[in-house]
Write a protein that holds these residues in place. Structure first.
Motif, mmCIF file in Angstrom:
data_model
loop_
_atom_site.group_PDB
_atom_site.id
_atom_site.type_symbol
_atom_site.label_atom_id
_atom_site.label_comp_id
_atom_site.label_asym_id
_atom_site.label_seq_id
_atom_site.Cartn_x
_atom_site.Cartn_y
_atom_site.Cartn_z
ATOM 1 N N VAL A 2 -2.703 -0.021 13.651
ATOM 2 C CA VAL A 2 -2.601 0.216 12.254
ATOM 3 C C VAL A 2 -2.965 -0.925 11.443
ATOM 4 C CG1 VAL A 2 -1.141 0.739 10.311
ATOM 5 C CG2 VAL A 2 -1.345 2.117 12.235
ATOM 6 N N SER A 3 -2.297 -2.197 11.952
ATOM 7 C CA SER A 3 -2.790 -3.335 11.358
ATOM 8 C C SER A 3 -3.999 -3.866 11.173
ATOM 9 C CB SER A 3 -1.873 -4.492 11.716
ATOM 10 O OG SER A 3 -2.163 -4.797 13.145
ATOM 11 N N GLU A 4 -4.746 -3.563 12.476
ATOM 12 C CA GLU A 4 -6.227 -3.947 12.429
ATOM 13 C C GLU A 4 -7.035 -3.088 11.537
ATOM 14 O OE1 GLU A 4 -4.746 -3.676 15.489
ATOM 15 O OE2 GLU A 4 -5.527 -4.843 17.095
ATOM 16 N N GLU A 42 5.907 2.337 9.353
ATOM 17 C CA GLU A 42 6.664 1.235 9.622
ATOM 18 C C GLU A 42 5.558 0.132 10.090
ATOM 19 O OE1 GLU A 42 11.221 2.495 10.249
ATOM 20 O OE2 GLU A 42 9.836 2.454 11.669
ATOM 21 N N GLU A 43 4.762 0.555 11.088
ATOM 22 C CA GLU A 43 3.672 -0.447 11.313
ATOM 23 C C GLU A 43 2.962 -0.954 10.112
ATOM 24 O OE1 GLU A 43 0.847 0.125 14.464
ATOM 25 O OE2 GLU A 43 2.252 1.615 15.296
ATOM 26 N N ALA A 44 2.684 0.109 9.342
ATOM 27 C CA ALA A 44 1.594 -0.412 7.956
ATOM 28 C C ALA A 44 2.424 -1.513 7.030
ATOM 29 C CB ALA A 44 1.294 0.733 7.319
ATOM 30 N N ILE A 45 3.818 -1.160 6.933
ATOM 31 C CA ILE A 45 4.701 -1.899 6.157
ATOM 32 C C ILE A 45 4.797 -3.202 7.020
ATOM 33 C CG2 ILE A 45 7.056 -2.288 5.517
ATOM 34 C CD1 ILE A 45 7.440 0.805 5.267
ATOM 35 N N GLU A 46 5.145 -3.263 8.063
ATOM 36 C CA GLU A 46 4.954 -4.587 9.182
ATOM 37 C C GLU A 46 3.763 -5.292 8.520
ATOM 38 O OE1 GLU A 46 7.236 -7.021 11.554
ATOM 39 O OE2 GLU A 46 7.614 -5.009 10.591
#
Ligand SMILES: *Cc1c(COP(=O)(O)O)cnc(C)c1O
Length: 226
Positions: A2-4, A42-46
């Motif tokens: 998600v972060s990538e 939550e991954e995106a929020i992170e």
């Protein structure tokens, strides 16, 4: 993952802005998290994402309850009038005001809660049978009607372009929405702003940014296919 994906989407938005001389700060990314589990959000929020779009009231409210209070929620899907009360005051923006009756319901709820509710008017630019929204030629009159309603604040326009293989095919619809916003802005209708243009999804957000989108709604491109 998600972060990538988020980094890639943001880089694409920046590149599109650069091509047309826009400031990337003027484009807001709404991560469309419909059907996706809390863990992925939550991954995106992170990764720094703080604005999420949902298209169903129940699902959005369930997610609001478990996620941090500082997250901003946008309603992007067709909204039934009897559900307005569940999201009024809890969402930052309703993108999908597609009828005068819905606008009236939002105005009533805003008055009840003594708040202002920011909205966009959904425009069915491509005149698709399957889609909600005002037709282009109806939108100015809708603005005039809604401008008389207390508590509801029109901030701009939204469209969902057709599903196409080639994003370039949607450029004409994005141009049309932009021109419509400029035209309505020039009428200086009380309480009506045309500052925001919510247009562009995973398949076509780059083109939408080139054509003036201030908000893009990206789901699959961030969270993977549904
Ligand atoms: C689902 C949805 C999106 C995101 O679509 P993707 O193609 O997954 O990016 C954007 N806008 C609306 C109104 C949606 O319902």
């Amino acid at each position: 993952m998600v972060s990538e994906n988020l980094e890639q989407v943001k880089a694409n938005i920046e590149a599109a802005c650069k091509r047309v001389g826009r400031d990337p700060k003027d484009v807001r990314l709404v991560a469309v998290s419909k059907t996706k589990p809390i863990s992925l959000i939550e991954e995106a929020i992170e990764a720094g994402q703080d604005t999420f779009g949902e298209n169903k009231v129940q699902e959005m409210c369930d997610k609001m309850e478990v996620l941090p209070d500082n997250i901003k929620w946008h309603m992007i899907g067709h909204l039934q009038r009897n559900k307005v009360k569940y999201i009024a005051g809890k969402v930052e923006l309703i993108h999908s005001v597609d009828s005068i009756r819905l606008a009236k319901q939002i105005s009533d709820e805003a008055q009840k809660q003594s708040i202002e509710i920011p909205v966009l008017l959904e425009v069915n630019v491509a005149r698709e049978e399957s889609k909600f929204g005002f037709f282009t030629e109806e939108t100015e009159d809708a603005c005039r009607e809604i401008s008389k309603m207390p508590g509801i604040r029109v901030k701009g326009l939204m469209t969902s372009a057709p599903f196409v293989e080639n994003a370039e095919d949607n450029r004409k619809y994005f141009k049309k929405l932009y021109e419509l916003a400029v035209d309505i802005q020039s009428k200086n209708i009380d309480n009506i702003s045309m500052r925001e243009l919510s247009m562009g999804m995973t398949g076509d957000y780059v083109v939408a940014v080139e054509e003036g989108a201030t908000i893009v709604r990206v789901g699959t491109g961030i969270f993977g296919s549904r």
